[in-house]
Write an enzyme that holds these catalytic residues in place. Structure first.
Site, PDB file in Angstrom:
ATOM      1  N   ASN A  42       0.796  -1.314  -0.194  1.00 33.79           N
ATOM      2  CA  ASN A  42       0.095  -0.023   0.026  1.00 33.79           C
ATOM      3  C   ASN A  42       0.756   1.320  -0.005  1.00 33.79           C
ATOM      4  O   ASN A  42       2.099   1.310   0.654  1.00 33.79           O
ATOM      5  CB  ASN A  42      -0.971  -0.048   1.034  1.00 33.79           C
ATOM      6  N   ILE A  43       0.410   2.267  -0.752  1.00 36.58           N
ATOM      7  CA  ILE A  43       1.037   3.485  -0.776  1.00 36.58           C
ATOM      8  C   ILE A  43      -0.003   4.772  -0.513  1.00 36.58           C
ATOM      9  O   ILE A  43      -0.823   4.815  -1.242  1.00 36.58           O
ATOM     10  CB  ILE A  43       1.592   3.655  -2.191  1.00 36.58           C
ATOM     11  N   GLU A  44       0.155   5.408   0.643  1.00 37.80           N
ATOM     12  CA  GLU A  44      -0.651   6.369   1.091  1.00 37.80           C
ATOM     13  C   GLU A  44      -0.213   7.652   0.526  1.00 37.80           C
ATOM     14  O   GLU A  44       1.057   8.006  -0.025  1.00 37.80           O
ATOM     15  CB  GLU A  44      -0.658   6.441   2.679  1.00 37.80           C
ATOM     16  N   CYS A  53      -4.162   0.397  -2.297  1.00 34.01           N
ATOM     17  CA  CYS A  53      -3.973  -0.702  -1.488  1.00 34.01           C
ATOM     18  C   CYS A  53      -2.728  -1.738  -2.282  1.00 34.01           C
ATOM     19  O   CYS A  53      -2.457  -1.341  -3.458  1.00 34.01           O
ATOM     20  CB  CYS A  53      -5.284  -1.427  -1.607  1.00 34.01           C
ATOM     21  N   GLU A  55      -2.999  -4.750  -2.949  1.00 34.59           N
ATOM     22  CA  GLU A  55      -3.550  -5.712  -3.935  1.00 34.59           C
ATOM     23  C   GLU A  55      -3.580  -5.017  -5.264  1.00 34.59           C
ATOM     24  O   GLU A  55      -3.314  -5.679  -6.040  1.00 34.59           O
ATOM     25  CB  GLU A  55      -4.965  -6.307  -3.346  1.00 34.59           C
ATOM     26  N   CYS A  94     -10.530  -3.452  -4.083  1.00 32.33           N
ATOM     27  CA  CYS A  94      -9.682  -4.433  -4.670  1.00 32.33           C
ATOM     28  C   CYS A  94     -10.619  -5.506  -5.103  1.00 32.33           C
ATOM     29  O   CYS A  94     -10.210  -6.097  -6.160  1.00 32.33           O
ATOM     30  CB  CYS A  94      -8.423  -4.577  -3.539  1.00 32.33           C
TER      31      CYS A  94
END
Ligand code: THU
Length: 138
Positions: A42-44, A53, A55, A94
Site C-alpha cells: 500500500n502507498i498512501e 492498496c 492488492e 480491490c
C-alpha cells in the site's frame, strides 16, 4: 507449497509499505498464469484519496506488464507496531478490481497472518454476486 512462498513474498512486500498516515502496512503477491509473480504494497498520500492498496498495486503492476490471467494472491496486513499480524481481507475496491481480471470461482486469496497461518477464500466468497465483465456481455 506455493501458498507459503507467495505469503513470504507478500510479507516481504509489506516491509516496503508507505503508510505514514494509517500505520497499517499491507503486502500482496500475485501469481500469474505464466508462473510470474508480482508484488505490491500500500502507498498512501497526504491527500488521502490517492492512496492505493497493496492488492491493486500488485494487479496494476502485472497488467501494465502485459499480464491478465491470474491464479491466486497472498495478502498480509496489520499495524506497523503489531507483533502478530491479524488476518486482513481485501477491501471492496480491490475485490472489484480482482473481478475485472480473475475468475471468481477459481481465483484464490490467501489472507495471511504468517506463512503458517492463513485463510483461503475464492473471490466469489469475498464478493458474492459480484458485477464483472460478464455482466456487460464480455
Ligand atoms: N489497505 C490495503 O492495502 N489492503 C487492504 O486489503 C486493506 C487496506 C491499506 C489502505 C491504507 O493504506 C491502509 O491499508 C489502511 O486502510
Amino acid at each position: 507449497m506455493y501458498e507459503k512462498r507467495l505469503i513470504e513474498l507478500a510479507l516481504d512486500a509489506r516491509n516496503r509499505s508507505y503508510c505514514p498516515y494509517s500505520n497499517f502496512a499491507v503486502g500482496a503477491a500475485l501469481l500469474c498464469q505464466d508462473g510470474t509473480i508480482y508484488t505490491g504494497c500500500n502507498i498512501e498520500s497526504s491527500a488521502y484519496t490517492p492512496t492505493i492498496c497493496a492488492e491493486r498495486t500488485a494487479i496494476f503492476k502485472a497488467v501494465s506488464e502485459g499480464k491478465r490471467e491470474f491464479i491466486c494472491m497472498a495478502v498480509a496486513g496489520g499495524r506497523t507496531d503489531a507483533d502478530i499480524l491479524p488476518i486482513t481481507t481485501p477491501c471492496g475496491v480491490c475485490r472489484q478490481v480482482m473481478m475485472e481480471f480473475c475468475n471468481p470461482q477459481t481465483f484464490l486469496i490467501f489472507c495471511a497472518s504468517s506463512a503458517e497461518n492463513y485463510k483461503a477464500y475464492t473471490l466469489a466468497q469475498l464478493l458474492p454476486k459480484g458485477f464483472g465483465p460478464k455482466n456487460l456481455g464480455y
